[in-house]
Write a protein that holds these residues in place. Structure first.
Motif, PDB file in Angstrom:
ATOM      1  N   UNK A 251      -1.712  -1.251  -7.514  1.00 51.46           N
ATOM      2  CA  UNK A 251      -2.317  -0.805  -8.770  1.00 51.46           C
ATOM      3  C   UNK A 251      -3.542   0.059  -8.504  1.00 51.46           C
ATOM      4  N   UNK A 252      -3.586   1.233  -9.099  1.00 47.13           N
ATOM      5  CA  UNK A 252      -4.745   2.113  -8.937  1.00 47.13           C
ATOM      6  C   UNK A 252      -6.020   1.472  -9.478  1.00 47.13           C
ATOM      7  N   UNK A 253      -5.874   0.734 -10.567  1.00 43.19           N
ATOM      8  CA  UNK A 253      -7.047   0.065 -11.141  1.00 43.19           C
ATOM      9  C   UNK A 253      -7.653  -0.920 -10.144  1.00 43.19           C
ATOM     10  N   UNK A 295      -4.151  -7.958 -13.815  1.00 50.26           N
ATOM     11  CA  UNK A 295      -3.294  -8.365 -14.934  1.00 50.26           C
ATOM     12  C   UNK A 295      -1.831  -8.268 -14.529  1.00 50.26           C
ATOM     13  N   UNK A 296      -0.950  -8.679 -15.422  1.00 58.45           N
ATOM     14  CA  UNK A 296       0.478  -8.679 -15.103  1.00 58.45           C
ATOM     15  C   UNK A 296       0.968  -7.287 -14.718  1.00 58.45           C
ATOM     16  N   UNK A 297       0.484  -6.255 -15.410  1.00 57.62           N
ATOM     17  CA  UNK A 297       0.926  -4.893 -15.102  1.00 57.62           C
ATOM     18  C   UNK A 297       0.495  -4.464 -13.700  1.00 57.62           C
ATOM     19  N   UNK A 302       2.356  -3.635  -7.895  1.00 60.28           N
ATOM     20  CA  UNK A 302       2.480  -4.026  -6.485  1.00 60.28           C
ATOM     21  C   UNK A 302       3.931  -4.297  -6.125  1.00 60.28           C
ATOM     22  N   UNK A 303       4.633  -5.019  -6.979  1.00 57.80           N
ATOM     23  CA  UNK A 303       6.047  -5.321  -6.720  1.00 57.80           C
ATOM     24  C   UNK A 303       6.879  -4.045  -6.686  1.00 57.80           C
TER      25      UNK A 303
END
Length: 424
Positions: A251-253, A295-297, A302-303
């Motif tokens: 995730x970029x965040x 968070x889930x997103x 990552x997945x």
């Protein structure tokens, strides 16, 4: 890194007249080389110290060395679990620390300590693989990481001394050397005459000077890995085709919160370059789940990244705050433990699937395997690793010995091991 540091410390003490004990109960000085990367590591150290604290009644001293946080060190001192401690840049002072154990203050720390003139102690055993530090410390300041605070800023060793040490290791019988650093790709050395070496230059120098020795390295930081390094790997047969490339998150965040200096897109582009320049290269990872504000997103990112790359293997763990880091002081560890556990299980499950996928690619192919010893599961089998750092086991049907290169045809596989037969 801890293995390499232990060899340096042992060498220093032996030169000072100390004798290495064969059994802990005979030792008057017991040293724990610590790690503070994760909380679990610190708990392990505490448990190990508790198991042998009865030896203090016999006059034994217990010392803490290596990578540890200030709070961890102070808690052990306050609980009187240890008698003294010494930081990674102060190993030269370890004799003084032993004899002045009641002095709690830090000894003088060298700003550019590389221990270049100290020959690491190597046990006279049958091992044919070993480690050699080429850099110490780290400049990256990832928000979750304690290393810059425990091991200090990055310094690089003299390349010519590194080569000389590699030659010494070869003469001792080692067939494979792993070059170590918190971030080997940022290796940079320059002398007073402006002669400079980067990591690609160092790799090529070692590969040329020791053509019969296998060369590995760890760890690489994605934002520092250059095309030049990839081309050197592809150019020399004795540089192994494996790159450990920690991603931490897809995730970029989260990457931004971690202060990782690359984006998801840049990381994937680097993977494509590796696949193009070194087609047979295996790639492994570090992935941390449950970092602050994940968070889930972010977890799904990552997945999805894992699905796109399909790593050969990896090291997966959940985030644990380390006192002294930016994340500990400024971010909130707000992902519940049960969510961390669930996400980690999903990551591990997916990696197992990808590992099987990658292992299948080796089926019915011949591998060059450096024989490292007898298999732990059967005395009738050899074990070793191929260039891709994958463990290979095969029957002892042909007259081979430790240190030989065997040609092995792969017949079966598990998620972590190739099983085959040696070709005469």
């Amino acid at each position: 890194m801890n293995v390499a540091d232990s060899e340096i410390i042992t060498s220093i003490l032996l030169k000072k007249g100390f004798i290495l004990s064969n059994h802990i109960e005979n030792a008057k000085i017991i040293l724990f080389n610590s790690c503070s990367i994760r909380k679990k590591s610190e708990l392990t150290i505490k448990n190990q110290i508790d198991k042998i604290k009865y030896l203090k009644n016999n006059g034994s001293l217990i010392g803490l060395i290596g990578c540890f946080s200030k709070s961890f060190k102070e808690s052990l001192l306050n609980e009187k679990k240890i008698d003294f401690f010494i930081n990674p840049d102060s190993y030269r002072e370890i004799e003084n620390k032993i004899y002045n154990k009641n002095i709690v203050k830090n000894f003088y720390k060298r700003k550019k300590e590389t221990y270049e003139n100290i020959i690491p102690y190597k046990k006279l055993d049958k091992k044919i693989t070993t480690f050699l530090s080429i850099t110490r410390g780290c400049n990256n300041m990832c928000t979750f990481c304690i290393v810059p605070f425990t091991r200090g800023r990055e310094v690089s060793n003299n390349p010519f001394l590194i080569v000389e040490e590699c030659k010494r290791l070869q003469n001792l019988g080692y067939k494979e050397i792993t070059l170590l650093g918190q971030n080997v790709d940022s290796y940079y050395w320059i002398d007073n005459n402006n002669l400079s070496f980067n990591f690609a230059n160092l790799l090529e120098l070692i590969a040329k000077k020791l053509p019969t020795v296998r060369i590995r390295f760890s760890t690489s930081n994605p934002h520092d890995m250059s095309n030049e390094v990839l081309k050197i790997i592809s150019k020399y047969d004795n540089i192994c085709n494996h790159i450990h490339l920690p991603v931490q998150s897809g995730s970029n965040k989260i990457l931004k919160l971690m202060n990782r200096k690359y984006s998801r897109e840049e990381y994937l582009f680097l993977i494509k370059k590796i696949r193009k320049l070194i087609p047979n290269c295996s790639i492994s990872h570090d992935i941390m789940t449950g970092f602050c504000n994940e968070e889930d997103n972010d977890h799904l990112d990552t997945l999805h990244l894992m699905d796109e790359i399909k790593y050969n293997y990896g090291y997966m763990f959940s985030y644990s705050p380390r006192p002294g880091t930016y994340a500990y002081n400024n971010l909130i560890d707000n992902v519940p433990k049960n969510i961390k556990k669930k996400r980690l299980q999903e990551i591990i499950k997916l990696q197992n699937e990808h590992s099987l996928y990658r292992m299948k690619e080796f089926l019915e192919k011949t591998q060059k395997v450096l024989i490292e010893g007898t298999s732990k599961k059967s005395n009738n089998y050899w074990y070793g690793r191929n260039s891709q750092n994958i463990v290979v086991v095969f029957p002892k049907k042909i007259n081979l010995k430790i240190g030989n290169i065997a040609l092995v045809n792969v017949k079966k596989f598990t998620s972590s091991t190739l099983i085959g037969e040696a070709i005469k």
